[in-house]
Design an enzyme around this catalytic site. Structure first.
Site, mmCIF file in Angstrom:
data_model
loop_
_atom_site.group_PDB
_atom_site.id
_atom_site.type_symbol
_atom_site.label_atom_id
_atom_site.label_comp_id
_atom_site.label_asym_id
_atom_site.label_seq_id
_atom_site.Cartn_x
_atom_site.Cartn_y
_atom_site.Cartn_z
ATOM 1 N N GLU A 131 0.852 -1.191 0.000
ATOM 2 C CA GLU A 131 0.000 0.000 0.000
ATOM 3 C C GLU A 131 0.888 1.242 0.000
ATOM 4 O OE1 GLU A 131 -3.703 2.121 2.377
ATOM 5 O OE2 GLU A 131 -2.789 0.321 3.198
ATOM 6 N N ASN A 274 -2.648 -6.251 5.614
ATOM 7 C CA ASN A 274 -2.767 -7.286 4.588
ATOM 8 C C ASN A 274 -3.654 -8.440 5.064
ATOM 9 O OD1 ASN A 274 -0.382 -5.946 3.249
ATOM 10 N ND2 ASN A 274 0.620 -6.797 5.052
ATOM 11 N N HIS A 306 -6.386 -1.503 15.335
ATOM 12 C CA HIS A 306 -6.624 -0.800 14.069
ATOM 13 C C HIS A 306 -6.448 -1.742 12.881
ATOM 14 C CE1 HIS A 306 -6.530 2.759 11.368
ATOM 15 N NE2 HIS A 306 -5.716 1.989 10.654
ATOM 16 N N GLU A 307 -5.332 -2.454 12.846
ATOM 17 C CA GLU A 307 -5.076 -3.324 11.691
ATOM 18 C C GLU A 307 -6.049 -4.498 11.653
ATOM 19 O OE1 GLU A 307 -3.262 -1.917 9.634
ATOM 20 O OE2 GLU A 307 -2.340 -0.484 10.991
#
Length: 880
Positions: A131, A274, A306-307
């Site tokens: 990203e 990911n 968050h991820e």
């Protein structure tokens, strides 16, 4: 200005892709300087693409950078040279059928990839960062978020790389004829290329399981190098809490058989979501009480959440194009903020988020890189991973939550996920789902996505004793920003409470509610409350209900009253900040006039009262006792006078320290409990206030206080207390003592990368210790590495972004130093270079001397050679 000739991309020019990739099969044969990547792509004409029947099938464009093309075939036959053409940035193919199998083999060199985008090496470990546009550095591919494909990835590597990971579930493994390891992963969920991940290395892992709400068992694994395996427990606990919270609050269940996290030392960002394989900057995932501070523990918990939350708000539902970046980031930042608030102190979390917003995002809004939450153009997408996209984007989502209410917001999010699962969508789609689920009208509210800048709210009040009415009148306006001179009124939710003379909250309506949200939709708007039987003191913008600058003419006495009595914890802190900023502004004026600086009596009285509130959350007290930073002070006035800011802040801090010395000492001893370390909200709060008191005590220069700090340092009970004591000694102790303690600290922790990074940052950001000479010494230190973003941020970023006093040296050498480092970094890692130049971008707001010096540093960067697109965009816009 020499540059890489970047071109501007506009939202208005968006077109659906001509072709889709239904399946992507990748084979990696890993070698440091000659990795072979073979892709098999099932290509299909997009039925939703713009079509010109007379022109026939359009060419297929594949993005690609720094790739060596070895072969290309369609449906098993090598493609003749006249059917494809390599161009700057990619490959163009002539197409003669609407569906076909495309096979491409490329060669790349991960070892020499210092940009840390695509596939690269970190401490000998292969890892990826795709990203926003890193996948094009791996193979030729339509590298855009609206091309979603099912990925199958096979990795072949020497046996020295026993761990081979990619997205999804492992479906096969074995060895090749020549003894190399081979593993195949399959991700059943279609995703864009930016979510692709690969890791290969000699890694160890910790493992756990999580049972979802439907009863499925999910394997959880956290991979790291052997030396860090003992620092994974907190991240694993945080992951499990995140998974449970997302089920309970949003109804989102995890969807694969396994969830993996990998810690990487060389990483441009904090972490990456990911699908099924989150790759983390080591500093954002590894922690133990001996090596990490409370701040690190809380940051890790928030970033892990968050991820993980991105699995739905970003992965299962992703962005149509990069202009919609806040669709996933703003929503997910809001989600992780609410999670952290539930896990810790809600008030303190809100204070921390707003402090960042006011200090940095408001500055971004007022600077040359100002842009809306949904930008309408960009040159380099990496430059738009900004606080506006993330933090202001989260505030926009928070306002929707405030306007609709918690239950209605949940209905809207449920509809959003149901309606768009597996799709690449827009910010508009998110808002429409909120509207449709609740029969609401957010048409005017959408301007928040399209208008840049920070709105200003001017407020006046009027009390009518005869009719027992109280009226608040609001005037909203948003200053002009680059490309947007005229602004329309926004829909701004303003939460309001009223305090009576005895400090009690007054009822605002017949239902006895103590807080009301006023909805501003016009440039000027008044609201009248009835049945108010005494003149109240308003508590405005409670909880910071909108990202605006609020202006109301509070007296010092009123601010002190709010500090004592406001039932909204955020506004209690905010009153303290307002009083501090007002005091600091007055002292700056006195300093510029050459007058003797007056003792900040009102602020001392306020701080004294705050210290006496033993029933308050200690973490809130610590925040209230923390003066606004020099950076936040710089954003208050129309012109930045760095010298006056430093002088005023140092005077206020030392004066408060001396006046309240005995009270700080009493609170310090009351909180200095000896017990086993726990990163609980209660214990973190106590340590926070204790160490705030210690810093003030050391600020007096009193030998007994410095002895306290040395004793706390030597006890070494946990890294939070050790670091706080060391920081106090570095800032306020004798130089010899500071040198000795820094040396002993490094001697003990020199083999721990994350601790060394904090050691670097403590010195470079110190106003008294972090001179330019010291910072130059740190650049020559054996542990410093210019190719490591964390160490660059610790030393160079710590100096330029947190050491306000030393960076703004009178001779301008701080600016020249930063220019030198940015130029050197641009050839290695353009993303880091473009972020580091930020302190130079607001030069127009400084006094004439500093402005000329900063502008000169920017011009030197501009004239230094061919700039990367990342750096060119920031520098060129700053000089315009």
């Amino acid at each position: 200005m020499k540059n890489a000739q970047p071109h501007t991309i506009y939202l208005k020019d968006y077109q659906a892709p001509d072709y889709l990739i239904d399946r992507t099969e990748l084979l990696f044969d890993l070698k440091p300087n000659a990795t072979l990547v073979t892709s098999r792509l099932l290509v299909r004409r997009n039925p939703d693409a713009v079509k010109d029947d007379e022109a026939g099938l359009p060419a297929l464009w594949l993005d690609g950078i720094d790739l060596e093309l070895l072969s290309i075939a369609v449906d098993g036959a090598l493609l003749p040279a006249q059917r494809f053409r390599e161009e700057a940035g990619g490959l163009s193919l002539t197409v003669d059928k609407p569906e076909f199998l495309l096979e491409i083999q490329t060669r790349i060199a991960p070892e020499s990839n210092t940009s840390l985008e695509g596939l690269y090496l970190s401490n000998g470990m292969y890892c990826t960062q795709c990203e926003a546009e890193g996948f094009r550095k791996i193979t030729f591919y339509p590298d855009r978020p609206d091309v979603m494909s099912v990925f199958t990835t096979t990795i072949v590597a020497p046996a020295t790389y026993p761990v081979l990971l990619s997205n999804g579930n492992k479906v096969d493994s074995g060895t090749t004829e020549d003894g190399r390891l081979r593993v195949t992963w399959e991700d059943p969920f279609a995703k864009p290329s930016y979510l692709f991940a690969l890791v290969a290395g000699d890694l160890q892992y910790v493992e756990d399981t999580f049972t979802t709400c439907s009863g499925r068992n999910v394997k959880l694994q956290l991979f790291t190098e052997a030396r860090n395996i003992g620092k994974c427990a907190h991240a694993m606990t945080s992951l499990k809490r995140s998974m449970r919270w997302d089920e309970e609050v949003y109804g989102r269940e995890y969807d694969l058989d396994i969830f993996m996290i990998v810690a990487v030392d060389h990483f441009n960002m904090g972490a990456m979501e990911n699908k099924g394989l989150n790759i983390f900057n080591s500093a954002c995932v590894l922690a133990s009480p001996e090596t990490a501070t409370d701040t690190a523990f809380q940051r890790i918990e928030a970033i892990v959440a968050h991820e993980y939350f991105h699995n739905w708000s970003g992965n299962r539902v992703t962005c149509r194009d990069w202009f919609q970046l806040s669709l996933k980031e703003g929503f997910t930042v809001f989600r992780d903020a609410e999670f952290s608030a539930d896990m810790n102190s809600r008030a303190v979390k809100r204070i921390e988020d707003v402090t960042l917003l006011r200090t940095a995002q408001f500055a971004e809004d007022a600077g040359p890189m100002s842009h809306p939450v949904r930008p309408d153009s960009y040159m380099e997408i990496s430059n738009f991973y900004t606080l506006t996209i993330y933090e202001k984007g989260a505030e926009v989502v928070r306002m929707i939550h405030t306007i609709l209410g918690a239950e209605a917001f949940r209905r809207g999010s449920d509809l959003y996920f149901e309606r768009h699962d597996g799709c690449a969508v827009t910010c508009e789609d998110f808002v429409v789902a909120m509207e449709d689920a609740n029969n609401a009208d957010l048409k005017q509210f959408r301007r928040w996505y399209d208008q840049a800048g920070t709105p200003v709210l001017d407020v006046q009040d009027e009390y009518d004793a005869e009719n027992a009415t109280y009226t608040l009148t609001f005037h909203q306006h948003t200053p002009a920003t680059p490309g947007q001179e005229e602004k329309l009124p926004l829909h701004i939710p303003v939460a309001v409470g009223l305090l009576g003379a005895n400090g009690d909250a007054l009822a605002l309506d017949e239902s006895d509610s103590k807080e009301k949200v006023f909805h501003l939709t016009e440039a000027t708007q008044s609201f009248t409350l009835h049945g108010i039987n005494e003149r109240p003191l308003p508590s405005l913008l409670r909880g910071f209900s909108a990202p605006v600058k609020l202006r109301f003419d509070y007296s010092n006495t009123q601010l002190l009253f709010l500090m004592q009595h406001d039932t909204d914890a955020f506004n209690r802190w905010d009153a303290c900040q307002r009083l501090a900023l007002r005091t600091l502004e007055q002292l700056q004026t006195q300093y510029r006039a050459g007058d003797v600086l007056e003792s900040p009596t009102a602020l001392i009285d306020g701080f004294s009262a705050v210290l006496g509130h033993t029933e308050l959350d200690p973490a809130l007290v610590a925040k209230m006792l923390t003066l606004p930073s020099a950076q936040e002070m710089a954003e208050q006035g129309s012109e930045i006078d760095a010298e006056a800011i430093v002088a005023a802040r140092e005077f206020v801090r030392s004066t408060i320290a001396g006046a309240l010395k005995s009270r700080f000492l009493t609170r310090y001893h009351a909180l200095d409990e000896r017990k086993a370390y726990q990163p609980t909200a209660e214990d973190i709060a106590q340590r926070s206030l204790k160490n705030t008191c210690l810093a003030y005590l050391c600020n007096t220069g009193d030998e007994d206080a410095l002895t306290l700090a040395q004793a706390q340092f030597e006890r070494g009970e946990n890294m939070t207390d050790v670091s706080a004591a060391l920081a106090a000694l570095v800032e306020y102790g004798a130089e010899g003592v500071a040198e000795e303690r820094l040396a002993s600290f490094y001697q003990q922790w020199q083999h721990d990368t994350q601790v060394v990074e904090s050691w670097f940052g403590m010195q470079s950001s110190s106003a008294s210790f972090g001179s330019l000479g010291r910072v130059r010494q740190l650049l020559s230190h054996p542990a410093f590495e210019l190719k490591n973003p964390n160490k660059v941020r610790a030393v160079i970023g710590g100096f330029a972004m947190r050491n306000f006093k030393q960076f703004h040296r009178e001779d301008g050498s701080g600016y020249e130093f930063l220019a030198d480092q940015v130029i050197a970094l641009d050839g290695l890692n353009p993303q880091i270079a473009s972020r580091l130049v930020t302190p130079l971008t607001r030069w127009k707001k400084y006094r004439a001397r500093e402005a000329e010096q900063i502008q000169g540093a920017l011009k030197r960067i501009a004239d230094s050679g061919e700039l990367s697109p990342d750096l060119y965009e920031v520098v060129s816009k700053s000089l315009t």
